[in-house]
Design a protein around this motif. Structure first.
Motif, mmCIF file in Angstrom:
data_model
loop_
_atom_site.group_PDB
_atom_site.id
_atom_site.type_symbol
_atom_site.label_atom_id
_atom_site.label_comp_id
_atom_site.label_asym_id
_atom_site.label_seq_id
_atom_site.Cartn_x
_atom_site.Cartn_y
_atom_site.Cartn_z
ATOM 1 N N GLN A 28 0.850 -1.186 0.000
ATOM 2 C CA GLN A 28 0.000 0.000 0.000
ATOM 3 C C GLN A 28 0.889 1.240 0.000
ATOM 4 O OE1 GLN A 28 -3.445 -0.145 -0.180
ATOM 5 N NE2 GLN A 28 -2.946 -2.301 -0.554
ATOM 6 N N PRO A 29 0.356 2.402 -0.407
ATOM 7 C CA PRO A 29 1.211 3.592 -0.496
ATOM 8 C C PRO A 29 1.739 4.090 0.842
ATOM 9 C CG PRO A 29 -1.026 4.082 -1.241
ATOM 10 C CD PRO A 29 -0.974 2.634 -0.919
ATOM 11 N N GLY A 30 0.987 3.959 1.904
ATOM 12 C CA GLY A 30 1.407 4.559 3.173
ATOM 13 C C GLY A 30 1.283 6.066 3.091
ATOM 14 N N GLY A 31 1.763 6.756 4.102
ATOM 15 C CA GLY A 31 1.706 8.211 4.121
ATOM 16 C C GLY A 31 2.784 8.814 3.243
ATOM 17 N N ILE A 32 2.522 10.018 2.756
ATOM 18 C CA ILE A 32 3.557 10.723 2.003
ATOM 19 C C ILE A 32 4.692 11.039 2.970
ATOM 20 C CG2 ILE A 32 4.137 12.853 0.776
ATOM 21 C CD1 ILE A 32 1.323 12.773 -0.437
ATOM 22 N N PRO A 33 5.903 10.629 2.624
ATOM 23 C CA PRO A 33 7.019 10.840 3.558
ATOM 24 C C PRO A 33 7.312 12.329 3.771
ATOM 25 C CG PRO A 33 7.698 9.510 1.653
ATOM 26 C CD PRO A 33 6.311 9.968 1.405
ATOM 27 N N ARG A 34 8.020 12.600 4.860
ATOM 28 C CA ARG A 34 8.442 13.962 5.198
ATOM 29 C C ARG A 34 9.924 13.925 5.524
ATOM 30 N NH1 ARG A 34 4.652 17.197 8.241
ATOM 31 N NH2 ARG A 34 3.774 15.193 8.178
ATOM 32 N N TRP A 96 1.202 3.033 -12.593
ATOM 33 C CA TRP A 96 1.311 2.470 -13.931
ATOM 34 C C TRP A 96 1.604 0.972 -13.856
ATOM 35 C CZ3 TRP A 96 4.735 6.679 -16.673
ATOM 36 C CH2 TRP A 96 3.958 7.822 -16.887
ATOM 37 N N SER A 97 2.074 0.498 -12.711
ATOM 38 C CA SER A 97 2.402 -0.913 -12.543
ATOM 39 C C SER A 97 1.152 -1.786 -12.469
ATOM 40 C CB SER A 97 3.234 -1.088 -11.271
ATOM 41 O OG SER A 97 3.376 -2.442 -10.936
ATOM 42 N N ASP A 98 0.178 -1.372 -11.665
ATOM 43 C CA ASP A 98 -0.982 -2.235 -11.420
ATOM 44 C C ASP A 98 -2.309 -1.495 -11.279
ATOM 45 O OD1 ASP A 98 -0.735 -1.029 -8.943
ATOM 46 O OD2 ASP A 98 -0.162 -2.857 -7.897
ATOM 47 N N GLY A 99 -2.314 -0.174 -11.419
ATOM 48 C CA GLY A 99 -3.550 0.600 -11.298
ATOM 49 C C GLY A 99 -3.958 0.921 -9.877
ATOM 50 N N GLY A 100 -3.284 0.321 -8.885
ATOM 51 C CA GLY A 100 -3.579 0.610 -7.481
ATOM 52 C C GLY A 100 -2.984 1.950 -7.075
ATOM 53 N N GLU A 101 -3.394 2.436 -5.921
ATOM 54 C CA GLU A 101 -2.911 3.742 -5.460
ATOM 55 C C GLU A 101 -1.427 3.677 -5.097
ATOM 56 O OE1 GLU A 101 -4.426 7.341 -2.637
ATOM 57 O OE2 GLU A 101 -4.572 5.319 -1.812
ATOM 58 N N CYS A 102 -0.732 4.742 -5.429
ATOM 59 C CA CYS A 102 0.680 4.899 -5.076
ATOM 60 C C CYS A 102 0.949 6.381 -4.847
ATOM 61 C CB CYS A 102 1.595 4.354 -6.172
ATOM 62 S SG CYS A 102 1.615 5.343 -7.675
ATOM 63 N N ARG A 116 10.934 13.546 -18.432
ATOM 64 C CA ARG A 116 10.337 12.283 -18.892
ATOM 65 C C ARG A 116 10.301 11.222 -17.787
ATOM 66 N NH1 ARG A 116 9.452 11.014 -24.016
ATOM 67 N NH2 ARG A 116 10.179 8.899 -23.679
ATOM 68 N N ILE A 117 10.721 11.585 -16.579
ATOM 69 C CA ILE A 117 10.791 10.642 -15.466
ATOM 70 C C ILE A 117 9.554 10.746 -14.589
ATOM 71 C CG2 ILE A 117 12.081 9.987 -13.378
ATOM 72 C CD1 ILE A 117 13.625 9.391 -15.919
ATOM 73 N N ARG A 118 9.077 9.594 -14.164
ATOM 74 C CA ARG A 118 8.011 9.492 -13.171
ATOM 75 C C ARG A 118 8.432 8.377 -12.226
ATOM 76 N NH1 ARG A 118 1.683 9.041 -13.153
ATOM 77 N NH2 ARG A 118 1.342 7.247 -11.808
ATOM 78 N N ASP A 119 8.457 8.677 -10.931
ATOM 79 C CA ASP A 119 8.700 7.663 -9.917
ATOM 80 C C ASP A 119 7.390 7.349 -9.218
ATOM 81 O OD1 ASP A 119 11.441 8.004 -10.453
ATOM 82 O OD2 ASP A 119 11.777 9.239 -8.691
ATOM 83 N N GLU A 120 7.261 6.130 -8.752
ATOM 84 C CA GLU A 120 6.125 5.730 -7.929
ATOM 85 C C GLU A 120 6.680 5.029 -6.698
ATOM 86 O OE1 GLU A 120 3.104 4.820 -11.653
ATOM 87 O OE2 GLU A 120 3.687 3.161 -10.345
ATOM 88 N N ILE A 121 6.133 5.338 -5.525
ATOM 89 C CA ILE A 121 6.607 4.680 -4.308
ATOM 90 C C ILE A 121 5.438 4.115 -3.515
ATOM 91 C CG2 ILE A 121 8.725 6.033 -4.142
ATOM 92 C CD1 ILE A 121 7.395 7.680 -1.890
#
Length: 152
Positions: A28-34, A96-102, A116-121
């Motif tokens: 799951q994405p969890g909280g946005i880090p700080r 973009w990997s699986d359609g779930g929230e990130c 052109r870069i997009r990261d997902e965590i």
């Protein structure tokens, strides 16, 4: 997180690319880090190759990211001196990997160098996030971020 085990950087360095992909999809994405997250490049090869690549990348090019969730952005820590550069917008969206929230780290409108870069965590452990790097729509790399002060 849908998996029962917490992951740390050492465990991630020992994983293959298919294992990293499976872990990302199961998380799951969890909280946005700080704050500052120590970055580790994950090649998904043998543990020795992964560890060597991670050390070289950190010493020569990329040390991590500094998140500012109040402003919805981050800056990368680059060069051996940890210069804060290469800004990205940070927000939640479908992976973009699986359609779930990130959590998306979007450079399209903030960086000439990385547009052109997009990261997902997604969160995979206590203060540990696993990330995918896309160049255009093609996944090219994995990475982890480790934060000292863990957040849910």
């Amino acid at each position: 997180m849908s998996h029962a085990t917490e992951f740390d950087t050492d465990r991630l360095l020992a994983m293959s690319r298919p294992e990293l992909d499976g872990l990302f999809r199961a998380s799951q994405p969890g909280g946005i880090p700080r704050g500052k997250g120590l970055g580790t490049v994950l090649l998904g090869r043998s543990p020795k190759v992964n560890a060597l690549a991670a050390v070289l990348a950190r010493r020569l090019a990329w040390q991590g990211k500094v998140f500012d969730p109040a402003h919805g952005e981050l800056r990368n820590l680059v060069t051996p001196f940890g210069i804060r550069a290469i800004r990205a917008r940070v927000y939640r969206n479908a992976s973009w990997s699986d359609g779930g929230e990130c959590i998306v780290l979007d450079y399209a409108h903030t960086s000439l160098v990385a547009h052109r870069i997009r990261d997902e965590i997604r969160r995979v452990g206590n203060g540990v996030y696993l990330g995918n790097v896309y160049w255009g729509r093609r996944k090219v790399l994995d990475f982890s971020l480790t934060f000292r002060e863990a957040r849910p």
